[in-house]
Design an enzyme around this catalytic site. Structure first.
Site, PDB file in Angstrom:
ATOM      1  N   ASP A   1       1.765  -1.589 -48.896  1.00 48.33           N
ATOM      2  CA  ASP A   1       1.930  -2.783 -48.078  1.00 48.33           C
ATOM      3  C   ASP A   1       3.408  -2.966 -47.724  1.00 48.33           C
ATOM      4  O   ASP A   1       4.290  -2.823 -48.574  1.00 48.33           O
ATOM      5  CB  ASP A   1       1.428  -3.994 -48.861  1.00 48.33           C
ATOM      6  CG  ASP A   1       1.414  -5.262 -48.042  1.00 48.33           C
ATOM      7  OD1 ASP A   1       0.721  -5.292 -47.016  1.00 48.33           O
ATOM      8  OD2 ASP A   1       2.094  -6.226 -48.441  1.00 48.33           O
TER       9      ASP A   1
ATOM     10  N   GLU B   1       1.952   1.345 -44.606  1.00 50.83           N
ATOM     11  CA  GLU B   1       1.826   0.295 -43.607  1.00 50.83           C
ATOM     12  C   GLU B   1       3.252   0.051 -43.117  1.00 50.83           C
ATOM     13  O   GLU B   1       4.005  -0.725 -43.707  1.00 50.83           O
ATOM     14  CB  GLU B   1       1.242  -0.986 -44.185  1.00 50.83           C
ATOM     15  CG  GLU B   1       1.022  -2.036 -43.097  1.00 50.83           C
ATOM     16  CD  GLU B   1       1.214  -3.480 -43.554  1.00 50.83           C
ATOM     17  OE1 GLU B   1       0.705  -4.376 -42.862  1.00 50.83           O
ATOM     18  OE2 GLU B   1       1.881  -3.714 -44.570  1.00 50.83           O
TER      19      GLU B   1
END
Length: 534
Positions: free
Chosen positions: A215, A274
């Site tokens: 993330d 990401e």
């Protein structure tokens, strides 16, 4: 046996590089399947539905965070990275899920959230008390005569200032919600802790996880001195902004270290970034041979339903990843963006385009990610009552339009019931009336359904030599049409609303709307995609 299924090393020791053409299905844990009736999806619910994913044709499953969390941002505010939140089950449930997935030949990728912790994390509690853990975050004195102004002009992705003041007068940085304080990755204790966290999950019973989706992989390092932007504006995760807290060169040292760690384990465990980079070339840096294995291609996700624009994005993406020897990773929807049925216009038009875009994506070289429910043709839910929303960006200024709850509504499995088969009771967000018509059970066996289209496409993708990781070249086509060839295969996409005539490329294999073949010519319906054998 589990290691053979989940690993990439065969008995002879050869490497499969499975991630280069894998189809990976994203599960938003709290909205996939509820096993205990509390209205929230859980790990046992996922395990019960794994056969569906194997039959669909997925190669791997990506699970969003299920760690101990106050749930200020859907679990992306982690209080303990080694504990399963009771909302979702137990550590034993996680081990059981891993074993069941591996027995079905499914690999499992889990989220890791290294940019920030929860404000309930033991480190941050110590930091607030003035303890040594304060060095693991970004605390700064304020500006102005009494220090009552933030240290700089940075804005949160969720809207409002990226700084919050604490009782002793200092300020801490949070690029997202105040409950998500950013970690200081210049601190060696932070780096050592996350190495240990990765090892914990790689070694967990059930065969260990097969990889991590990282993330905010682009946000862990901030520019030295935390300089002002100069022109404060709403920060977008998606876009071409060049910012002092995103896509800093220092993140690559971290990812190189993680690649070494992943490579030290058998089974080709992978890292997926990401990373919201301002260009395809910058994104490619995250997947250099000594860094991560995949990076989400958000330029493709953002592309409008327009043939020239799509061709440009495909060309730029393939060229950038080819320059570093990596595969391109395609995605149309996820838990942070409006579902592509709605982005492409909604209603029947949006669904036609979404189905065609799915076949386009699955025909391109590289790996593809599917977001739960897209195989059912689900639209965005845009009429949720404000009092039921949980997305923190909805409550903070205009951050990301506050629309992330609409793509997180529990998915339907059956035609009826209090949550259309999601669980024995109502789900945590209400589903639209009539959503049972979109359910897995309603679409199964219906040859015209979106679910059966995905099933057939994924089965063909596996059977056809050359799809996935392999070459492609563009073919001549009328304006508004994309046509490209892969080994033994042609894909045509008509992005116009009207039918277009062109020479028949071969024998039709699969289409979102049947083409009309007459002799050596074919009329391709508007907003459609067809696969051809040549």
């Amino acid at each position: 046996m589990t290691q053979q299924l989940t690993g990439a090393a065969t008995a002879s020791g050869t490497r499969t590089r499975w991630w280069r053409d894998a189809v990976i299905y994203q599960v938003y844990v709290r909205s996939f399947a509820d096993s205990d009736g509390d209205g929230i999806g859980d790990l046992r619910g996922i395990e019960e539905r794994l056969p569906y994913l194997a039959e669909l044709g997925a190669d791997a499953v990506w699970l969003t965070p299920f760690y101990a969390s106050p749930q200020a941002d859907g679990g992306y505010d982690v209080a303990d990275y080694r504990v399963v939140d009771p909302l979702f089950g137990t550590l034993a449930d996680a081990e059981s899920l891993l074993g069941a997935a591996h027995a079905l030949g499914l690999r499992v990728i889990v989220d890791v959230v290294p940019n920030h912790t929860s404000d309930r994390h033991v480190w941050f509690r110590d930091a607030l008390a003035g303890g040594p853990a304060r060095e693991r975050y970004h605390f700064r004195p304020g500006t102005g005569a009494d220090g009552g102004l933030p240290p700089n002009d940075w804005q949160s992705v969720f809207g409002g200032p990226a700084w919050t003041r604490v009782p002793d007068g200092s300020w801490y940085l949070h690029l997202f919600a105040p409950e998500q304080p950013d970690l200081n990755w210049e601190n060696q204790e932070v780096r050592a802790e996350f190495d240990a966290i990765l090892r914990f999950w790689l070694e967990l019973g059930g065969g260990g996880v097969d990889g991590f989706r990282i993330d905010v992989a682009h946000g862990m390092v901030k520019a030295a001195g935390l300089p002002d932007i100069g022109t404060p504006e709403q920060v977008r995760m998606i876009g071409s902004q060049t910012l002092p807290f995103f896509d800093q060169d220092g993140v690559h040292e971290i990812h190189r270290g993680w690649r070494e760690l992943l490579d030290s384990y058998a089974g080709e465990r992978i890292g997926v970034a990401e990373a919201w980079a301002p260009s395809a070339e910058r994104l490619a840096l995250y997947v250099r041979p000594d860094e991560l294995h995949q990076a989400f291609n958000f330029q493709f996700l953002r592309c409008p339903w327009d043939a020239p624009a799509m061709r440009t994005v495909v060309d730029e993406s393939l060229a950038a990843t080819a320059s570093v020897g990596a595969p391109t990773t395609w995605v149309l929807s996820n838990h942070d963006v409006v579902r592509h049925v709605t982005r492409y216009g909604g209603g029947t038009t949006g669904l036609r385009r979404a189905r065609a875009a799915a076949l386009l994506m699955l025909a391109l070289p590289g790996s593809a990610y599917l977001y739960q429910g897209e195989e059912l043709g689900l639209p965005e839910v845009t009429d949720l009552p404000d009092e039921l929303r949980e997305d923190p960006s909805f409550f903070r200024s205009s951050g990301q339009e506050g629309l992330r709850d609409g793509c997180r509504v529990p998915i339907p499995w059956a035609e009826d019931g209090p949550s259309y088969g999601f669980g024995p009771g109502a789900g945590w967000l209400p589903q639209p009336d009539g959503w049972g018509e979109c359910s897995v059970r309603a679409q199964t066996g219906n040859p015209g359904s979106t679910l059966e289209l995905y099933r057939e496409a994924l089965a063909l993708r596996r059977r056809l030599a050359g799809l996935g990781d392999g070459p492609m070249h563009w073919l001549d086509a009328p304006a508004g049409v994309l046509a490209f060839a892969r080994p033994g295969f042609v894909c045509t996409v008509n992005t116009l609303s009207a039918a277009v005539e062109l020479p028949a490329p071969g024998r039709p294999l699969l289409s979102t709307s049947a083409p009309d073949i007459s002799g050596e010519s074919v009329r391709i319906p508007g907003d459609s995609c067809t696969w051809w054998a040549i």
